[in-house]
Design a protein around this motif. Structure first.
Motif, PDB file in Angstrom:
ATOM      1  N   ILE A 271       0.477 -52.317  42.411  1.00  0.00           N
ATOM      2  CA  ILE A 271       0.950 -53.272  41.413  1.00  0.00           C
ATOM      3  C   ILE A 271       0.864 -52.649  40.018  1.00  0.00           C
ATOM      4  O   ILE A 271      -0.134 -52.020  39.656  1.00  0.00           O
ATOM      5  N   GLN A 272       1.913 -52.835  39.238  1.00  0.00           N
ATOM      6  CA  GLN A 272       1.913 -52.429  37.840  1.00  0.00           C
ATOM      7  C   GLN A 272       1.403 -53.602  37.002  1.00  0.00           C
ATOM      8  O   GLN A 272       2.001 -54.679  37.033  1.00  0.00           O
ATOM      9  N   VAL A 273       0.329 -53.427  36.277  1.00  0.00           N
ATOM     10  CA  VAL A 273      -0.201 -54.473  35.409  1.00  0.00           C
ATOM     11  C   VAL A 273       0.299 -54.189  34.001  1.00  0.00           C
ATOM     12  O   VAL A 273       0.002 -53.139  33.421  1.00  0.00           O
ATOM     13  N   VAL A 274       1.073 -55.124  33.460  1.00  0.00           N
ATOM     14  CA  VAL A 274       1.672 -54.959  32.137  1.00  0.00           C
ATOM     15  C   VAL A 274       1.067 -55.984  31.200  1.00  0.00           C
ATOM     16  O   VAL A 274       1.263 -57.190  31.367  1.00  0.00           O
ATOM     17  N   ASP A 275       0.305 -55.505  30.226  1.00  0.00           N
ATOM     18  CA  ASP A 275      -0.331 -56.369  29.229  1.00  0.00           C
ATOM     19  C   ASP A 275       0.626 -56.517  28.058  1.00  0.00           C
ATOM     20  O   ASP A 275       1.019 -55.522  27.429  1.00  0.00           O
ATOM     21  N   VAL A 276       1.023 -57.754  27.746  1.00  0.00           N
ATOM     22  CA  VAL A 276       2.058 -57.980  26.733  1.00  0.00           C
ATOM     23  C   VAL A 276       1.487 -58.466  25.405  1.00  0.00           C
ATOM     24  O   VAL A 276       2.221 -58.942  24.541  1.00  0.00           O
ATOM     25  N   ARG A 277       0.165 -58.296  25.203  1.00  0.00           N
ATOM     26  CA  ARG A 277      -0.433 -58.655  23.917  1.00  0.00           C
ATOM     27  C   ARG A 277      -0.138 -57.571  22.875  1.00  0.00           C
ATOM     28  O   ARG A 277       0.438 -56.523  23.180  1.00  0.00           O
ATOM     29  N   GLU A 278      -0.584 -57.819  21.672  1.00  0.00           N
ATOM     30  CA  GLU A 278      -0.451 -56.830  20.607  1.00  0.00           C
ATOM     31  C   GLU A 278      -1.534 -55.761  20.767  1.00  0.00           C
ATOM     32  O   GLU A 278      -2.573 -56.008  21.389  1.00  0.00           O
ATOM     33  N   PRO A 279      -1.325 -54.561  20.204  1.00  0.00           N
ATOM     34  CA  PRO A 279      -2.289 -53.471  20.386  1.00  0.00           C
ATOM     35  C   PRO A 279      -3.719 -53.834  20.010  1.00  0.00           C
ATOM     36  O   PRO A 279      -4.666 -53.443  20.714  1.00  0.00           O
ATOM     37  N   ALA A 280      -3.908 -54.574  18.934  1.00  0.00           N
ATOM     38  CA  ALA A 280      -5.271 -54.928  18.523  1.00  0.00           C
ATOM     39  C   ALA A 280      -5.954 -55.818  19.556  1.00  0.00           C
ATOM     40  O   ALA A 280      -7.167 -55.721  19.765  1.00  0.00           O
ATOM     41  N   GLU A 281      -5.177 -56.666  20.230  1.00  0.00           N
ATOM     42  CA  GLU A 281      -5.747 -57.542  21.247  1.00  0.00           C
ATOM     43  C   GLU A 281      -6.116 -56.779  22.516  1.00  0.00           C
ATOM     44  O   GLU A 281      -7.056 -57.140  23.223  1.00  0.00           O
ATOM     45  N   PHE A 282      -5.367 -55.727  22.795  1.00  0.00           N
ATOM     46  CA  PHE A 282      -5.584 -54.950  24.012  1.00  0.00           C
ATOM     47  C   PHE A 282      -7.002 -54.378  24.075  1.00  0.00           C
ATOM     48  O   PHE A 282      -7.571 -54.222  25.156  1.00  0.00           O
ATOM     49  N   SER A 283      -7.556 -54.099  22.901  1.00  0.00           N
ATOM     50  CA  SER A 283      -8.898 -53.514  22.857  1.00  0.00           C
ATOM     51  C   SER A 283      -9.906 -54.426  22.163  1.00  0.00           C
ATOM     52  O   SER A 283     -10.951 -53.973  21.717  1.00  0.00           O
ATOM     53  N   ASP A 284      -9.604 -55.711  22.069  1.00  0.00           N
ATOM     54  CA  ASP A 284     -10.535 -56.623  21.397  1.00  0.00           C
ATOM     55  C   ASP A 284     -11.640 -57.039  22.357  1.00  0.00           C
ATOM     56  O   ASP A 284     -11.847 -56.420  23.399  1.00  0.00           O
ATOM     57  N   ALA A 285     -12.334 -58.123  22.039  1.00  0.00           N
ATOM     58  CA  ALA A 285     -13.519 -58.524  22.798  1.00  0.00           C
ATOM     59  C   ALA A 285     -13.218 -58.832  24.262  1.00  0.00           C
ATOM     60  O   ALA A 285     -14.075 -58.654  25.126  1.00  0.00           O
ATOM     61  N   THR A 355     -13.459 -55.134  33.555  1.00  0.00           N
ATOM     62  CA  THR A 355     -12.518 -54.904  32.450  1.00  0.00           C
ATOM     63  C   THR A 355     -12.735 -53.509  31.875  1.00  0.00           C
ATOM     64  O   THR A 355     -13.785 -52.899  32.079  1.00  0.00           O
ATOM     65  N   GLU A 356     -11.715 -53.054  31.162  1.00  0.00           N
ATOM     66  CA  GLU A 356     -11.853 -51.853  30.358  1.00  0.00           C
ATOM     67  C   GLU A 356     -11.847 -52.269  28.900  1.00  0.00           C
ATOM     68  O   GLU A 356     -11.039 -53.109  28.491  1.00  0.00           O
ATOM     69  N   GLY A 357     -12.770 -51.702  28.119  1.00  0.00           N
ATOM     70  CA  GLY A 357     -12.910 -52.109  26.722  1.00  0.00           C
ATOM     71  C   GLY A 357     -13.538 -53.492  26.642  1.00  0.00           C
ATOM     72  O   GLY A 357     -14.005 -54.051  27.631  1.00  0.00           O
ATOM     73  N   GLY A 358     -13.545 -54.074  25.471  1.00  0.00           N
ATOM     74  CA  GLY A 358     -14.062 -55.432  25.303  1.00  0.00           C
ATOM     75  C   GLY A 358     -15.560 -55.483  25.172  1.00  0.00           C
ATOM     76  O   GLY A 358     -16.260 -54.477  25.323  1.00  0.00           O
ATOM     77  N   ALA A 359     -16.047 -56.691  24.921  1.00  0.00           N
ATOM     78  CA  ALA A 359     -17.480 -56.922  24.732  1.00  0.00           C
ATOM     79  C   ALA A 359     -18.175 -57.051  26.083  1.00  0.00           C
ATOM     80  O   ALA A 359     -17.555 -57.442  27.074  1.00  0.00           O
ATOM     81  N   ALA A 360     -19.426 -56.763  26.102  1.00  0.00           N
ATOM     82  CA  ALA A 360     -20.216 -56.907  27.323  1.00  0.00           C
ATOM     83  C   ALA A 360     -20.337 -58.362  27.680  1.00  0.00           C
ATOM     84  O   ALA A 360     -20.420 -59.220  26.806  1.00  0.00           O
TER      85      ALA A 360
END
Length: 360
Positions: A271-285, A355-360
């Motif tokens: 499966i291809q997972v496509v995240d359609v958020r903005e770049p800043a959201e992709f690596s946010d909490a 998850t990858e990235g984000g807060a613990a």
């Protein structure tokens, strides 16, 4: 009581859902074969179990969904005994009751459009579902399927226009976008059956309509005499098989977070997972699904060529709203196997998935 009026554009057919919210039980009147996913999704979202489907008659312009809903949801098929159909679980006659929770519909025989027409009256006589026997400022034709103008005149006068004037009437079709009328209105303004129109006036009118037969009649009538079962007992219509999906009432295929997590991988058919958020959201909490590819929604149409058409796609955003729109854009671009992550990253994180990235 829960009530919904649903519409099929192809045949201008109304389907009606009636439910008891406390008992969690529902009925569907005149369901259409092509709309099974829509109707099943609405029942699921409203938390209702479909007890039965009720057709007002053997339709000539669309195929009923009664048989298909029985296969998928376990509902019973109810139809007039006079219709002469097979596959029904309960054959109805005038005066019977059909229960759903604490409420019920009264069955009224209203032949004339066809020999097996029924109308359904709610227990408090506040609503009635008239099929093609009585339309808004009109009525069904009487020139095939054992139709009889004199019989229809008496059916409508005795069984429908005798109801209280405030009773709302919901027809089986309308071709002008009208949705509801009342007994009082039809008594006064129906040009075929209201006012001072007598039986001779009505029969003279109906016997000279000169209408062509419905285009789908040769297909619909035999199918509906089997309560919608495909000829030869054919299998159920195809649904997506690449993952267990559910279709929302809005028409969006969805995959649950735990199902997606189980199917993440690196294979050629992964499966291809496509995240359609903005770049800043992709690596946010919230972080992102492992292996997800960032393609903001604003760029998706232009960058669709970067995605593999032979592999399924799951779209992701914060809550599932933007990614639902992404599935529509991808389908317009020709992608077939597309689903939305139900609940988005909010639900993914709430269920404790990696998850990858984000807060613990």
């Amino acid at each position: 009581m829960i009530f919904r009026q649903l519409f099929d554009r192809q045949s201008s057919t109304y389907t009606y859902l009636l439910g008891d919210s406390e008992a969690g039980e529902a009925l569907l009147i005149d369901p259409v074969f092509e709309n099974v996913q829509r109707d099943a999704a609405l029942l699921r979202e409203l938390g209702l179990k479909l007890l039965a489907t009720l057709d007002t008659h053997v339709h000539a312009d669309h195929v009923t969904a009664a048989w298909l809903l029985k296969q998928r949801l376990g509902s019973q098929i109810l139809l007039a005994r006079a219709a002469g159909a097979t596959q029904a679980d309960r054959l109805l006659v005038h005066g019977e009751r059909v229960q759903f929770g604490r409420r019920h519909l009264e069955v009224r025989a209203t032949p004339g459009h066809t020999a097996g027409c029924l109308s359904y009256v709610l227990d408090d006589q506040g609503m009635a579902f008239t099929g093609d026997s009585l339309l808004i400022r009109g009525c069904g034709r009487t020139d095939f399927q054992q139709g009889n103008a004199s019989q229809l005149y008496h059916s409508v006068k005795m069984q429908l226009l005798s109801l209280p004037g405030h009773c709302l009437l919901y027809p089986g079709h309308d071709y002008r976008g009208l949705t509801v009328t009342s007994v009082a209105e039809e008594r006064a303004f129906n040009p075929r059956l209201g006012g001072d129109v007598n039986e001779a006036d009505f029969c003279g009118y109906m016997n000279h309509l000169g209408l062509a037969h419905p285009k789908l009649m040769d297909i619909a009538v035999p199918a509906n005499l089997r309560c919608g079962q495909p000829e030869g007992g054919a299998a159920l219509p195809d649904e997506p098989t690449w993952a267990p999906l559910t279709c929302s009432f809005g028409g969006v295929w969805e995959i649950q977070p735990t199902v997606l997590e189980e199917r993440l991988g690196d294979g050629a058919d992964a499966i291809q997972v496509v995240d359609v958020r903005e770049p800043a959201e992709f690596s946010d909490a919230l972080g992102h699904v492992p292996g997800a590819r960032l393609v903001p929604l604003s760029e998706l149409a232009a960058r669709a060529g970067e995605l593999a058409r032979e592999r399924p796609i799951v779209t992701v955003c914060r809550s599932g709203a933007r990614s639902a729109q992404a599935t529509v854009l991808l389908q317009r671009s020709g992608f077939q196997a597309v689903a939305n992550l139900a609940g988005g990253m909010l639900r993914w994180r709430a269920e404790g998935l990696p998850t990858e990235g984000g807060a613990a």
